[in-house]
Design a protein around this motif. Sequence first.
Motif, PDB file in Angstrom:
ATOM      1  N   GLY A 184       0.780  -1.226   0.000  1.00 18.76           N
ATOM      2  CA  GLY A 184       0.000   0.000   0.000  1.00 18.76           C
ATOM      3  C   GLY A 184       0.810   1.273   0.000  1.00 18.76           C
ATOM      4  O   GLY A 184       0.255   2.364   0.016  1.00 18.76           O
ATOM      5  N   ARG A 185       2.163   1.177  -0.028  1.00 16.22           N
ATOM      6  CA  ARG A 185       3.004   2.369   0.028  1.00 16.22           C
ATOM      7  C   ARG A 185       4.130   2.247  -0.991  1.00 16.22           C
ATOM      8  O   ARG A 185       4.813   1.229  -1.058  1.00 16.22           O
ATOM      9  CB  ARG A 185       3.570   2.576   1.437  1.00 16.22           C
ATOM     10  N   SER A 186       4.319   3.309  -1.758  1.00 15.34           N
ATOM     11  CA  SER A 186       5.322   3.309  -2.816  1.00 15.34           C
ATOM     12  C   SER A 186       6.104   4.615  -2.779  1.00 15.34           C
ATOM     13  O   SER A 186       5.760   5.551  -2.048  1.00 15.34           O
ATOM     14  CB  SER A 186       4.651   3.151  -4.188  1.00 15.34           C
ATOM     15  N   ARG A 187       7.136   4.694  -3.619  1.00 17.91           N
ATOM     16  CA  ARG A 187       7.941   5.913  -3.679  1.00 17.91           C
ATOM     17  C   ARG A 187       7.309   6.953  -4.602  1.00 17.91           C
ATOM     18  O   ARG A 187       7.555   8.141  -4.446  1.00 17.91           O
ATOM     19  CB  ARG A 187       9.360   5.559  -4.130  1.00 17.91           C
ATOM     20  N   ALA A 211      -7.686  -3.392   6.925  1.00 18.97           N
ATOM     21  CA  ALA A 211      -7.210  -4.137   5.759  1.00 18.97           C
ATOM     22  C   ALA A 211      -5.861  -3.645   5.266  1.00 18.97           C
ATOM     23  O   ALA A 211      -5.145  -4.361   4.561  1.00 18.97           O
ATOM     24  CB  ALA A 211      -8.240  -4.046   4.622  1.00 18.97           C
ATOM     25  N   VAL A 212      -5.485  -2.414   5.633  1.00 23.31           N
ATOM     26  CA  VAL A 212      -4.237  -1.827   5.143  1.00 23.31           C
ATOM     27  C   VAL A 212      -3.037  -2.326   5.933  1.00 23.31           C
ATOM     28  O   VAL A 212      -1.907  -2.271   5.456  1.00 23.31           O
ATOM     29  CB  VAL A 212      -4.328  -0.279   5.176  1.00 23.31           C
ATOM     30  N   GLY A 213      -3.240  -2.818   7.151  1.00 21.76           N
ATOM     31  CA  GLY A 213      -2.143  -3.303   7.972  1.00 21.76           C
ATOM     32  C   GLY A 213      -1.916  -2.435   9.185  1.00 21.76           C
ATOM     33  O   GLY A 213      -2.764  -1.630   9.573  1.00 21.76           O
ATOM     34  N   ALA A 214      -0.729  -2.576   9.804  1.00 21.62           N
ATOM     35  CA  ALA A 214      -0.440  -1.858  11.045  1.00 21.62           C
ATOM     36  C   ALA A 214      -0.489  -0.349  10.842  1.00 21.62           C
ATOM     37  O   ALA A 214      -1.002   0.390  11.678  1.00 21.62           O
ATOM     38  CB  ALA A 214       0.930  -2.269  11.587  1.00 21.62           C
ATOM     39  N   ARG A 215       0.046   0.115   9.722  1.00 25.39           N
ATOM     40  CA  ARG A 215      -0.078   1.535   9.372  1.00 25.39           C
ATOM     41  C   ARG A 215      -1.381   1.668   8.600  1.00 25.39           C
ATOM     42  O   ARG A 215      -1.417   1.664   7.378  1.00 25.39           O
ATOM     43  CB  ARG A 215       1.128   1.971   8.530  1.00 25.39           C
ATOM     44  N   ASP A 216      -2.473   1.778   9.347  1.00 28.56           N
ATOM     45  CA  ASP A 216      -3.794   1.579   8.756  1.00 28.56           C
ATOM     46  C   ASP A 216      -4.425   2.832   8.176  1.00 28.56           C
ATOM     47  O   ASP A 216      -5.569   2.812   7.731  1.00 28.56           O
ATOM     48  CB  ASP A 216      -4.746   0.985   9.800  1.00 28.56           C
ATOM     49  N   THR A 217      -3.700   3.944   8.153  1.00 28.04           N
ATOM     50  CA  THR A 217      -4.290   5.210   7.747  1.00 28.04           C
ATOM     51  C   THR A 217      -4.517   5.267   6.239  1.00 28.04           C
ATOM     52  O   THR A 217      -3.590   5.057   5.456  1.00 28.04           O
ATOM     53  CB  THR A 217      -3.392   6.387   8.164  1.00 28.04           C
ATOM     54  N   VAL A 218      -5.755   5.567   5.840  1.00 28.20           N
ATOM     55  CA  VAL A 218      -6.064   5.805   4.429  1.00 28.20           C
ATOM     56  C   VAL A 218      -6.308   7.288   4.168  1.00 28.20           C
ATOM     57  O   VAL A 218      -6.281   7.742   3.029  1.00 28.20           O
ATOM     58  CB  VAL A 218      -7.275   4.976   3.957  1.00 28.20           C
ATOM     59  N   CYS A 219      -6.559   8.050   5.231  1.00 32.67           N
ATOM     60  CA  CYS A 219      -6.774   9.491   5.116  1.00 32.67           C
ATOM     61  C   CYS A 219      -6.224  10.171   6.358  1.00 32.67           C
ATOM     62  O   CYS A 219      -6.455   9.697   7.474  1.00 32.67           O
ATOM     63  CB  CYS A 219      -8.272   9.800   4.968  1.00 32.67           C
ATOM     64  N   GLY A 220      -5.493  11.258   6.155  1.00 39.06           N
ATOM     65  CA  GLY A 220      -4.998  12.038   7.281  1.00 39.06           C
ATOM     66  C   GLY A 220      -5.195  13.514   7.007  1.00 39.06           C
ATOM     67  O   GLY A 220      -5.023  13.975   5.872  1.00 39.06           O
ATOM     68  N   GLY A 221      -5.574  14.241   8.042  1.00 37.43           N
ATOM     69  CA  GLY A 221      -5.799  15.661   7.828  1.00 37.43           C
ATOM     70  C   GLY A 221      -5.743  16.450   9.114  1.00 37.43           C
ATOM     71  O   GLY A 221      -5.561  15.901  10.198  1.00 37.43           O
ATOM     72  N   PRO A 230      -3.677   2.776  -0.721  1.00 33.82           N
ATOM     73  CA  PRO A 230      -4.275   2.207   0.491  1.00 33.82           C
ATOM     74  C   PRO A 230      -5.798   2.105   0.412  1.00 33.82           C
ATOM     75  O   PRO A 230      -6.391   1.144   0.910  1.00 33.82           O
ATOM     76  CB  PRO A 230      -3.849   3.194   1.588  1.00 33.82           C
ATOM     77  N   THR A 231      -6.425   3.083  -0.240  1.00 33.57           N
ATOM     78  CA  THR A 231      -7.878   3.023  -0.395  1.00 33.57           C
ATOM     79  C   THR A 231      -8.276   1.835  -1.264  1.00 33.57           C
ATOM     80  O   THR A 231      -9.230   1.100  -0.947  1.00 33.57           O
ATOM     81  CB  THR A 231      -8.411   4.331  -1.013  1.00 33.57           C
ATOM     82  N   LEU A 232      -7.539   1.614  -2.363  1.00 30.40           N
ATOM     83  CA  LEU A 232      -7.837   0.471  -3.230  1.00 30.40           C
ATOM     84  C   LEU A 232      -7.662  -0.843  -2.484  1.00 30.40           C
ATOM     85  O   LEU A 232      -8.479  -1.757  -2.628  1.00 30.40           O
ATOM     86  CB  LEU A 232      -6.917   0.496  -4.452  1.00 30.40           C
ATOM     87  N   VAL A 233      -6.590  -0.941  -1.690  1.00 29.22           N
ATOM     88  CA  VAL A 233      -6.358  -2.158  -0.915  1.00 29.22           C
ATOM     89  C   VAL A 233      -7.534  -2.414   0.023  1.00 29.22           C
ATOM     90  O   VAL A 233      -8.060  -3.537   0.108  1.00 29.22           O
ATOM     91  CB  VAL A 233      -5.045  -2.053  -0.110  1.00 29.22           C
TER      92      VAL A 233
END
Length: 428
Positions: free
Chosen positions: A120-123, A274-284, A310-313
């Motif tokens: 769920g995380r890329s460069r 569903a995203v895992g331990a770093r479960d954030t899909v939105c932050g603000g 992350p949202t797609l996952v």
Amino acid sequence: MAIQAPRGTSDILPDRVKLYQFIEERARTVFERYGYGEIRTPIFEETALFVRSIGEVTDIVEKEMYTFQRGEGEASLTLRPEGTASIVRAYVQHNYDKKKKFQKFYYIGPMFRYERPQAGRSRQFDQFGVEVIGSADPLIDVETILLACAIFDAVGLTGYTVRVNSMGCPTCRAVFREVLKEKLRPQKSALCHLCQDRLERNVFRILDCKNPKCKELCATLPNMSDYLDADCAAHFKRVREGLDAAGRAYAHDQHLVRGFDYYTRTVYEIGHSAVGARDTVCGGGRYDNLVEELGGPPTPAIGFAVGVVPTLVAVEKSMPDALKGKLTDFDAPVAVDVYVVAVDDASRLYAFQVLERLRKGGVSSDADFEARSLKAQMRSANKMKAKFAAVVGPDEQAQGTVSLKRMSDGDTGSVPLDDLTTKLREQK
């Protein structure tokens, strides 16, 4: 060895792009329903913009930015690691405070951070988000939270959770910062290696650490809410009242912080297991001092960012059975209204004329470009879920007609080419 995509990046192939488009189109619809207008900024900016806004003592600025020098004596440039700083820069540069101070922007685009690739995380990653500039009203904080939730609802995501907190203003946060340092210094050796470094440099990041020992230690620390001044406490109280009035379930996470220096008062995250331990899909959160720090007048603001991957996952892992059929459709070829079929090689040029006529008439259409057999072309028409097959051969070419076959029941009739688009519109 063949050249491959750089580590931490990926090719989004046509079948997968459809799912991205689905997420983005639903997001656009919700943004515009809430009265937000799109803004597009460059994917690179002067490095100083991100150092000043995100904070010099942050993981992003110290370790994760893609920075390059264009020429000797010129300012270094950085691929944008997030969207807020660029939009605030644009707000200041184009004098919005003098034209129309209150602005509601949304954006969609790629960001870049050098971090360890993981699920769920890329460069290089896509984000969409909003920035509301020019209002200190706590209810606009609530609106942005509800807006993010509305997007997740629109894409069929279920099971997400909303966490909110207040980081206070710089004055009350400075008091709490010293309290945290005083409590943590005697236990420094119990912290993970990263948090030992954060203790003096950016102590609030310790509260966000996922290391089990650090989390256990943080559970014993005082809460920021106990150190809010009267104005910050009243602001956060109003935010919670607004969420309650809207019927939005949420948790008050006393240790929720955001990693950038510009955040003030309200901060929030929307997470999904569903995203895992770093479960954030939105932050603000709110950033009431950033406009001024970047050269504008004192101007309150708030915004959020959503990670597309992350949202797609989360969507793929949590989508209800009733919607899974819709999800599997994304693997299908692009659907068209009409597939043009040439019965022999001599008819291919005429078939191409028919195809161009259809497209100019606003009819979605496609044809064979591999000189395949009639049978193979009809299979393509079925795969593309074409409503009609426009079959042409020597007779149709001589007469200037098309043999139009309705794929649902096989009904076939001859239609003059000049009348084809009109006939198709009548049958929709």
